[in-house]
Design an enzyme around this catalytic site. Structure first.
Site, PDB file in Angstrom:
ATOM      1  N   ARG A  21       0.823  -1.213   0.000  1.00 49.42           N
ATOM      2  CA  ARG A  21       0.000   0.000   0.000  1.00 49.42           C
ATOM      3  C   ARG A  21       0.854   1.260   0.000  1.00 49.42           C
ATOM      4  O   ARG A  21       0.585   2.203  -0.752  1.00 49.42           O
ATOM      5  CB  ARG A  21      -0.962   0.020   1.192  1.00 49.42           C
ATOM      6  CG  ARG A  21      -2.078  -0.985   1.074  1.00 49.42           C
ATOM      7  CD  ARG A  21      -2.932  -0.995   2.314  1.00 49.42           C
ATOM      8  NE  ARG A  21      -2.090  -1.253   3.475  1.00 49.42           N
ATOM      9  CZ  ARG A  21      -2.405  -0.978   4.726  1.00 49.42           C
ATOM     10  NH1 ARG A  21      -3.559  -0.413   5.009  1.00 49.42           N
ATOM     11  NH2 ARG A  21      -1.598  -1.259   5.715  1.00 49.42           N
ATOM     12  N   ASN A  39      -6.108  -2.581   1.940  1.00 51.87           N
ATOM     13  CA  ASN A  39      -6.094  -4.037   2.066  1.00 51.87           C
ATOM     14  C   ASN A  39      -7.532  -4.529   2.167  1.00 51.87           C
ATOM     15  O   ASN A  39      -8.414  -3.810   2.639  1.00 51.87           O
ATOM     16  CB  ASN A  39      -5.339  -4.475   3.323  1.00 51.87           C
ATOM     17  CG  ASN A  39      -3.844  -4.355   3.182  1.00 51.87           C
ATOM     18  OD1 ASN A  39      -3.303  -4.300   2.080  1.00 51.87           O
ATOM     19  ND2 ASN A  39      -3.162  -4.306   4.310  1.00 51.87           N
TER      20      ASN A  39
END
Length: 100
Positions: A21, A39
């Site tokens: 990320r 996520n």
């Protein structure tokens, strides 16, 4: 100049716990792409990218490789909506969102 596009991306593989990320956020900022990444409970990573068609294509291609510790098994990208883009935090060009 190319038209603005919005794309929804799902990334599968070893993409959680490897800085994926944060890497996506860095790549988006470098490429001038707006959107968000998060996520998912199924261990995938989901993102929405908005920008020029060329810049978004660069982001989707980058997601197919990911950061060094990642192992990307598959990436799907589909057209997205302004409503999906609006999930990012107010006043942020690109957001890292909580897991869903």
């Amino acid at each position: 100049m190319t038209d603005r596009v919005i794309v929804h991306v799902m990334v599968r593989g070893r993409v959680q716990g490897v800085g994926y990320r944060a890497w996506v956020e860095d790549q988006a900022i470098l490429n001038g792409v707006e959107g968000w990444v998060r996520n998912r409970a199924d261990r995938s990573v989901e993102a929405v990218f908005a920008g020029s068609a060329d810049d978004v294509a660069v982001m989707v291609a980058a997601c197919r490789h990911g950061p060094p510790a990642a192992r990307v098994d598959g990436v799907t990208d589909t057209p997205a909506t302004v409503d999906q883009l609006a999930l990012r935090r107010p006043a942020e060009e690109f957001s890292v969102l909580p897991t869903v």
